[in-house]
Design an enzyme around this catalytic site. Structure first.
Site, PDB file in Angstrom:
ATOM      1  N   PHE A 109     -82.807  30.663   5.905  1.00  0.00           N
ATOM      2  CA  PHE A 109     -84.216  29.665   5.866  1.00  0.00           C
ATOM      3  C   PHE A 109     -85.025  29.497   4.150  1.00  0.00           C
ATOM      4  CE2 PHE A 109     -83.959  31.103  10.313  1.00  0.00           C
ATOM      5  CZ  PHE A 109     -83.482  29.210  10.613  1.00  0.00           C
ATOM      6  N   VAL A 127     -71.702  37.959  -2.911  1.00  0.00           N
ATOM      7  CA  VAL A 127     -72.298  38.284  -4.028  1.00  0.00           C
ATOM      8  C   VAL A 127     -72.148  40.478  -3.721  1.00  0.00           C
ATOM      9  CG1 VAL A 127     -74.753  39.196  -5.086  1.00  0.00           C
ATOM     10  CG2 VAL A 127     -73.910  36.374  -4.995  1.00  0.00           C
ATOM     11  N   GLU A 144     -86.110  37.860  24.464  1.00  0.00           N
ATOM     12  CA  GLU A 144     -85.612  36.412  25.081  1.00  0.00           C
ATOM     13  C   GLU A 144     -84.069  36.870  26.044  1.00  0.00           C
ATOM     14  OE1 GLU A 144     -88.079  33.722  21.701  1.00  0.00           O
ATOM     15  OE2 GLU A 144     -85.968  34.799  21.688  1.00  0.00           O
ATOM     16  N   ALA A 203     -89.256  33.318   9.613  1.00  0.00           N
ATOM     17  CA  ALA A 203     -88.548  32.111   8.782  1.00  0.00           C
ATOM     18  C   ALA A 203     -89.796  31.295   8.647  1.00  0.00           C
ATOM     19  CB  ALA A 203     -87.815  30.783  10.111  1.00  0.00           C
TER      20      ALA A 203
HETATM   21  C1  LIG Z   1     -82.003  37.275  16.630  1.00  0.00           C
HETATM   22  C2  LIG Z   1     -83.003  36.508  15.790  1.00  0.00           C
HETATM   23  C3  LIG Z   1     -83.646  35.735  16.796  1.00  0.00           C
HETATM   24  C4  LIG Z   1     -85.069  35.668  15.550  1.00  0.00           C
HETATM   25  N1  LIG Z   1     -86.276  34.054  16.062  1.00  0.00           N
HETATM   26  C5  LIG Z   1     -87.113  34.501  15.541  1.00  0.00           C
HETATM   27  C6  LIG Z   1     -87.448  33.068  16.333  1.00  0.00           C
HETATM   28  O1  LIG Z   1     -87.632  33.158  16.826  1.00  0.00           O
HETATM   29  N2  LIG Z   1     -88.552  32.200  14.674  1.00  0.00           N
HETATM   30  C7  LIG Z   1     -89.162  33.046  13.543  1.00  0.00           C
HETATM   31  O2  LIG Z   1     -89.725  32.775  12.716  1.00  0.00           O
HETATM   32  N3  LIG Z   1     -88.169  33.457  13.299  1.00  0.00           N
HETATM   33  C8  LIG Z   1     -87.198  33.921  13.536  1.00  0.00           C
HETATM   34  N4  LIG Z   1     -86.167  35.779  13.561  1.00  0.00           N
HETATM   35  C9  LIG Z   1     -86.481  35.918  12.009  1.00  0.00           C
HETATM   36  C10 LIG Z   1     -86.017  34.229  10.736  1.00  0.00           C
HETATM   37  O3  LIG Z   1     -84.541  34.222  11.556  1.00  0.00           O
HETATM   38  C11 LIG Z   1     -85.515  35.186   9.721  1.00  0.00           C
HETATM   39  O4  LIG Z   1     -86.746  35.792   9.303  1.00  0.00           O
HETATM   40  C12 LIG Z   1     -85.343  33.858   8.368  1.00  0.00           C
HETATM   41  O5  LIG Z   1     -83.651  33.786   9.222  1.00  0.00           O
HETATM   42  C13 LIG Z   1     -84.675  35.134   7.383  1.00  0.00           C
HETATM   43  O6  LIG Z   1     -84.755  34.308   6.177  1.00  0.00           O
HETATM   44  P1  LIG Z   1     -84.369  34.393   4.734  1.00  0.00           P
HETATM   45  O7  LIG Z   1     -83.770  33.008   3.825  1.00  0.00           O
HETATM   46  O8  LIG Z   1     -84.812  35.744   4.579  1.00  0.00           O
HETATM   47  O9  LIG Z   1     -82.576  35.087   5.631  1.00  0.00           O
HETATM   48  P2  LIG Z   1     -81.663  34.340   6.433  1.00  0.00           P
HETATM   49  O10 LIG Z   1     -81.213  33.005   7.285  1.00  0.00           O
HETATM   50  O11 LIG Z   1     -80.872  35.209   6.810  1.00  0.00           O
HETATM   51  O12 LIG Z   1     -80.474  34.431   5.451  1.00  0.00           O
HETATM   52  C14 LIG Z   1     -80.254  34.966   4.265  1.00  0.00           C
HETATM   53  C15 LIG Z   1     -78.807  34.500   3.940  1.00  0.00           C
HETATM   54  O13 LIG Z   1     -78.336  35.421   2.846  1.00  0.00           O
HETATM   55  C16 LIG Z   1     -76.697  35.048   3.133  1.00  0.00           C
HETATM   56  N5  LIG Z   1     -76.432  36.434   2.478  1.00  0.00           N
HETATM   57  C17 LIG Z   1     -76.890  38.274   2.330  1.00  0.00           C
HETATM   58  N6  LIG Z   1     -76.031  38.400   1.594  1.00  0.00           N
HETATM   59  C18 LIG Z   1     -75.035  37.948   1.129  1.00  0.00           C
HETATM   60  C19 LIG Z   1     -74.058  38.168   0.181  1.00  0.00           C
HETATM   61  N7  LIG Z   1     -74.053  39.922  -0.884  1.00  0.00           N
HETATM   62  N8  LIG Z   1     -73.600  37.332  -0.614  1.00  0.00           N
HETATM   63  C20 LIG Z   1     -73.700  35.937  -0.407  1.00  0.00           C
HETATM   64  N9  LIG Z   1     -74.557  35.977   0.968  1.00  0.00           N
HETATM   65  C21 LIG Z   1     -75.902  36.547   0.961  1.00  0.00           C
HETATM   66  C22 LIG Z   1     -76.775  35.274   4.644  1.00  0.00           C
HETATM   67  O14 LIG Z   1     -75.117  34.689   5.280  1.00  0.00           O
HETATM   68  C23 LIG Z   1     -77.702  33.761   5.235  1.00  0.00           C
HETATM   69  O15 LIG Z   1     -76.738  32.651   5.487  1.00  0.00           O
HETATM   70  C24 LIG Z   1     -85.442  36.207  13.727  1.00  0.00           C
HETATM   71  C25 LIG Z   1     -84.039  36.777  13.681  1.00  0.00           C
HETATM   72  C26 LIG Z   1     -82.780  37.551  14.738  1.00  0.00           C
HETATM   73  C27 LIG Z   1     -82.237  37.705  13.716  1.00  0.00           C
END
Ligand SMILES: Cc1cc2nc3c(=O)[nH]c(=O)nc-3n(C[C@H](O)[C@H](O)[C@H](O)COP(=O)(O)OP(=O)(O)OC[C@H]3O[C@@H](n4cnc5c(N)ncnc54)[C@H](O)[C@@H]3O)c2cc1C
Length: 437
Positions: A23, A88, A179, A326
């Protein structure tokens, strides 16, 4: 192995490397669409995952592909964007490079948007036997395990084993745990006896174990009460102020004195920041998050930033950082996009402020809770709102259509078409196989 260095067609512009197409990473790359920079995104997957609907994949309500979207496809029309599927492995801040599975990569500005991983609180035996749910392969493992165990329960003569196969323990009573347990309770009521002739719904048990004294601890007390009421009515046994002590693949012990025989432990009890090696220990804080300042710059660095779940912006208003949701990741990505342009142009930056638009959690059919400031919705209205918000947030028009039709079919048939074991999951070895062995 090869080196992706500064010799690309955009080499005259500073290169912003974003690790992670979640996200936060996506919203940052979108915000940089017209910026005078070259954007390179790296992700170990070539798709973006919509994590809020992972639990529906895990219980076979919707297809796995419908919550994933190819990252390249999102940025087809972005002239300054490129993507590589790569993990990475190490950040080398001393020479502005990354060590990755496709070679060394240089950056001028680095943004760490790697999200979070399941936190088993250092309990390695639990980690081996419990099922995490942070990405699509893990959700598919749960789907396989649940369906395999019901198949085995149908044919086993050992009654103790049969009950263990039909006992589900969800650990963690946040939105994901609520959920998941709600969905399992719904499967028990609406699907089990219809599809598994020979299994009784009275033999299938669902437990929800939560460390705090109420469910949905980050939501309002009204939401917690409603969740407890609906789940209890659905037959879920809830243990509050209770912590799992051990699980050996058969017996799960809880610090309230209970021991549960189960073959299905689904772990939704917390996360910790996920990041490659290379960042010094002094910038990594509570929850394995990187300390960042008010513009998401990692403390002590001029050109390294962190956003989303992996970022810990500690301020008097946010002593524990922003919530791992998110909207926080999206807003940080958008805001950093503006600030990066300011930094490149030598202009003053503006501090990040999080706008909390509210929280939602679904509990089951026609049942959800929503906190929207002072407004608290529940029941059918909350459920409708939850559905619309999630549908609109999904990436890709086709995914929206597929999920909408799956939900409509599930709703009217009180069944689902995705309860498939297409990749057998072996809990002992934690390996998957595409043919059932
Ligand atoms: C089961 C579940 C349900 C959820 N429900 C909700 C909800 O209902 N509402 C809400 O707001 N939030 C929800 N969340 C939380 C939300 O999904 C996260 O807060 C959000 O995805 C964080 O965004 P981000 O960009 O920090 O990381 P992410 O969206 O997790 O993205 C991280 C990305 O980094 C990549 N990555 C990681 N390490 C490496 C590496 N070393 N090299 C290359 N790529 C890498 C991964 O593949 C991934 O694509 C939920 C989470 C989970 C697990």
């Amino acid at each position: 192995m090869f080196t992706i260095s500064q010799d690309s067609k955009y080499s005259s512009k500073p290169r912003v490397v974003i690790i992670g197409g979640g996200f936060g990473g996506l919203s940052l790359a979108k915000a940089l669409k017209k910026a005078p920079v070259e954007v390179l995104m790296l992700d170990k997957h070539n798709y973006h995952t919509f994590q809020p609907l992972l639990y529906q994949v895990a219980i076979g309500a919707i297809a796995a592909d419908s919550i994933a979207f190819p990252i390249r496809r999102i940025f087809t029309k972005y002239a300054n964007f490129s993507f590589n599927m790569a993990e990475v492995e190490k950040i080398n801040p001393e020479n502005n490079t990354l060590t990755t599975t496709i070679g060394e990569i240089c950056y001028d500005y680095l943004v760490i948007a790697t999200g979070s991983d399941t936190n088993f609180l250092g309990k390695t035996e639990i980690e081996h036997f419990a099922m995490p749910m942070k990405n699509i392969p893990e959700a598919l493992n749960i789907r396989s395990l649940v369906m395999q165990n019901l198949e085995t329960a149908l044919v086993t003569a050992d009654m103790r084993e049969k009950f263990a196969l039909m006992t589900f323990v969800v650990v963690g009573g946040g939105p994901t745990g609520v959920e998941l347990s709600g969905a399992l309770a719904e499967m028990r009521h609406m699907i089990l006896e219809k599809d598994y002739h020979g299994l009784s719904k009275y033999d299938l048990r669902v437990y929800l174990v939560e460390g705090k004294d109420r469910l949905l601890g980050t939501m309002s007390p009204q939401a917690s009460e409603k969740a407890k009421e609906v789940l209890t009515k659905g037959g879920v046994t809830i243990y509050n102020s209770a912590h799992v002590e051990s699980y050996d693949g058969f017996y799960l012990t809880i610090d309230n004195g209970k021991t549960i025989k189960t073959r299905n432990v689904l772990w939704a009890a917390g996360v910790k920041g996920e990041m490659p090696e290379g960042m010094p220990a002094e910038v990594v804080g509570k929850g394995n998050r990187l300390y960042v300042d008010e513009i998401n710059r990692v403390k002590g660095y001029n050109n390294i930033f962190a956003i989303g779940d992996v970022a810990g912006m500690i301020t008097p208003e946010t002593p524990n950082g922003h919530p791992g949701v998110a909207p926080a990741a999206i807003q940080q990505g958008e805001h950093l996009g503006e600030n990066l342009v300011h930094l490149i142009k030598g202009e003053p930056t503006t501090p990040f402020k999080y706008h909390d638009k509210g929280s939602l959690a679904t509990i089951g059919r026609n049942q959800a809770v929503a906190d929207l400031g002072k407004i608290h919705l529940s029941g059918f209205l909350g459920w409708l709102l939850w559905g619309v918000v999630h549908l609109m947030s999904l990436a890709g028009f086709s995914n929206k259509g597929i999920v909408f039709f799956s939900w409509a079919i599930n709703y009217f048939t009180k069944n689902s078409d995705n309860r498939l074991v297409v990749r057998y999951f072996n809990i002992e070895t934690r390996e998957t196989a595409s043919d059932s062995k």
